[in-house]
Design an enzyme around this catalytic site. Sequence first.
Site, PDB file in Angstrom:
ATOM      1  N   LYS A  71     -19.411  15.617 -14.982  1.00 53.96           N
ATOM      2  CA  LYS A  71     -18.434  16.061 -15.987  1.00 53.96           C
ATOM      3  C   LYS A  71     -18.949  17.329 -16.627  1.00 53.96           C
ATOM      4  CE  LYS A  71     -14.725  15.421 -18.457  1.00 53.96           C
ATOM      5  NZ  LYS A  71     -14.412  16.844 -18.180  1.00 53.96           N
ATOM      6  N   LYS A  95     -26.090  15.392 -22.296  1.00 57.10           N
ATOM      7  CA  LYS A  95     -25.044  15.278 -23.326  1.00 57.10           C
ATOM      8  C   LYS A  95     -24.239  13.986 -23.156  1.00 57.10           C
ATOM      9  CE  LYS A  95     -23.002  19.181 -23.956  1.00 57.10           C
ATOM     10  NZ  LYS A  95     -22.117  20.357 -24.003  1.00 57.10           N
ATOM     11  N   LYS A 107     -21.152  21.366 -14.050  1.00 56.27           N
ATOM     12  CA  LYS A 107     -20.683  22.593 -14.712  1.00 56.27           C
ATOM     13  C   LYS A 107     -20.209  23.565 -13.651  1.00 56.27           C
ATOM     14  CE  LYS A 107     -20.598  24.188 -18.989  1.00 56.27           C
ATOM     15  NZ  LYS A 107     -20.580  23.316 -20.167  1.00 56.27           N
ATOM     16  N   THR A 191     -14.763  19.553 -30.201  1.00 60.05           N
ATOM     17  CA  THR A 191     -16.158  20.014 -30.181  1.00 60.05           C
ATOM     18  C   THR A 191     -16.583  20.473 -31.575  1.00 60.05           C
ATOM     19  OG1 THR A 191     -15.738  20.756 -27.925  1.00 60.05           O
ATOM     20  CG2 THR A 191     -17.834  21.401 -28.897  1.00 60.05           C
ATOM     21  N   ASN A 222     -13.294  28.680 -30.086  1.00 59.58           N
ATOM     22  CA  ASN A 222     -12.709  27.372 -30.396  1.00 59.58           C
ATOM     23  C   ASN A 222     -13.668  26.470 -31.176  1.00 59.58           C
ATOM     24  OD1 ASN A 222     -10.784  25.193 -30.104  1.00 59.58           O
ATOM     25  ND2 ASN A 222     -12.217  24.362 -28.607  1.00 59.58           N
ATOM     26  N   SER A 362     -13.013  14.426 -24.014  1.00 57.78           N
ATOM     27  CA  SER A 362     -12.586  14.501 -22.605  1.00 57.78           C
ATOM     28  C   SER A 362     -12.603  13.115 -21.982  1.00 57.78           C
ATOM     29  CB  SER A 362     -13.524  15.401 -21.806  1.00 57.78           C
ATOM     30  OG  SER A 362     -13.205  16.753 -21.995  1.00 57.78           O
TER      31      SER A 362
HETATM   32  N1  GLU Z   1     -17.437  22.538 -21.927  1.00 55.12           N
HETATM   33  C1  GLU Z   1     -17.662  21.516 -22.891  1.00 55.12           C
HETATM   34  C2  GLU Z   1     -19.147  21.258 -23.052  1.00 55.12           C
HETATM   35  O1  GLU Z   1     -19.984  22.102 -22.792  1.00 55.12           O
HETATM   36  C3  GLU Z   1     -16.854  20.265 -22.605  1.00 55.12           C
HETATM   37  C4  GLU Z   1     -17.115  19.622 -21.293  1.00 55.12           C
HETATM   38  C5  GLU Z   1     -16.125  18.533 -20.927  1.00 55.12           C
HETATM   39  O2  GLU Z   1     -15.259  18.221 -21.715  1.00 55.12           O
HETATM   40  O3  GLU Z   1     -16.250  18.038 -19.807  1.00 55.12           O
HETATM   41  O4  GLU Z   1     -19.532  20.237 -23.538  1.00 55.12           O
END
Ligand code: GLU
Length: 428
Positions: A71, A95, A107, A191, A222, A362
């Site tokens: 994810k 995370k 990613k 976030t 954001n 998410s």
């Molecule tokens: N891009 C965001 C992060 O760095 C969200 C990632 C997601 O929702 O999968 O945490």
Amino acid sequence: MSTGTFNAFQMAQEQFDRVADQLDLDQGARAFLRVPMREYHFSIPVRMDDGTVKTFRGFRCQHNDARGPAKGGIRFHPKETADTVRALSMWMTWKCAVVDIPLGGGKGGVICDPHDLSQREQEGICRGYVRQIARNIGPLQDVPAPDVMTNAQHMLWMMDEYESITGAKYPGVITGKPVGMGGSLGRTEATGSGVIFTVREALKELGIRPSDTVASVQGFGNVAQHAIMLYNKLGGKVISVSCWDQADQVSYTFRKKDGIDIHALRGITDKFGGIDKNKARDMGYELLPGEVWIEQDVDIIMPCALENQIHKDNIHKLSPGVKLIAEGANGPTTPDADKVIREKGTFVVPDFLANAGGVTCSYFEQVQCNMNYFWPKDEVLSKLDMKMTSAFQAVSDLAKEKNLYMRDAAYAISVNRVVEACRLRGWI
Ligand code: GLU
């Protein structure tokens, strides 16, 4: 995004090595977790508006999927590198583990600058990205989301391309979609709000009322905007924000000592978080060099932009009054600067805990898509608050119990969970 010799992947590995030593991890586990399990590099040909074809380079890394499908977001950035994506995928693993959601770390990225691309060209990149990676992503494999300079519209184009290729509806293939099209209420603010849930908890520990605090924020995208809005609601005052100026190719800090007006500033900001400097000046903001965000005489700093923003060359400029650093960005503090902060004893909410609200929401989006039943916004945000608060508590309890630095405690929890999953599966 990487300046000078900075390499985000080396930094992520250095952080991991430190915690691997502390946890006394065996060589097999270390070697496995130091690098992504899988990575894909590909070319995306796009027919541009002028009729020419331009080739963009894309990446997707799946660092670890022992705890669930990989994810993590896809970012569009002119300085994107394979190593940056590797680092970010690794940070996603930690995370998802720290907030204890059943997902791994992934990613993606494309080397491009959306400032210079029409909507049609951006759509071409999104659809081309999915055409290259469709076999290797999916609700049960790897689930992308927005990140730096990507948004809900990009996610919807990507989902649509994936559904066209597979011939079925797969809302769970991607998160951060528009509300009404499989997106979750609250995802946009998740976030930034998550950052402030952890700030609120950290301030409780420090015995400080939010309304007695003043903050300086780096970034105005954001994450920063929603963090500021919630922080203001708790009574906190932001006196400066900094952001990238596309025309001048530098960043500026916008300061108002009696407190910025977040709603007015948002009204003069483009969709990439760039504030109109002339209008801001007219509104009474001081226009200062970008780097001075860290020197402001405040209680809290929130780096909410990119990696490598607090480093050995500016850490000595951190105002001595700063009591709390809440890292909204991924990887904003380099290990050498982190050592200084750790030794000084400043309270840090580390990035992969502070900014975990996005991926947590998410996850809620996936759950709602699977049920095909969507929750009201209050329900999403209160579930988010519960998840972030309990993750913060677990990290802070461990930090107190073992007398650990907050980043080390967060890493210990995450790495242990991921190692355990890999062991139970018989991988290591
Ligand atoms: N891009 C965001 C992060 O760095 C969200 C990632 C997601 O929702 O999968 O945490």
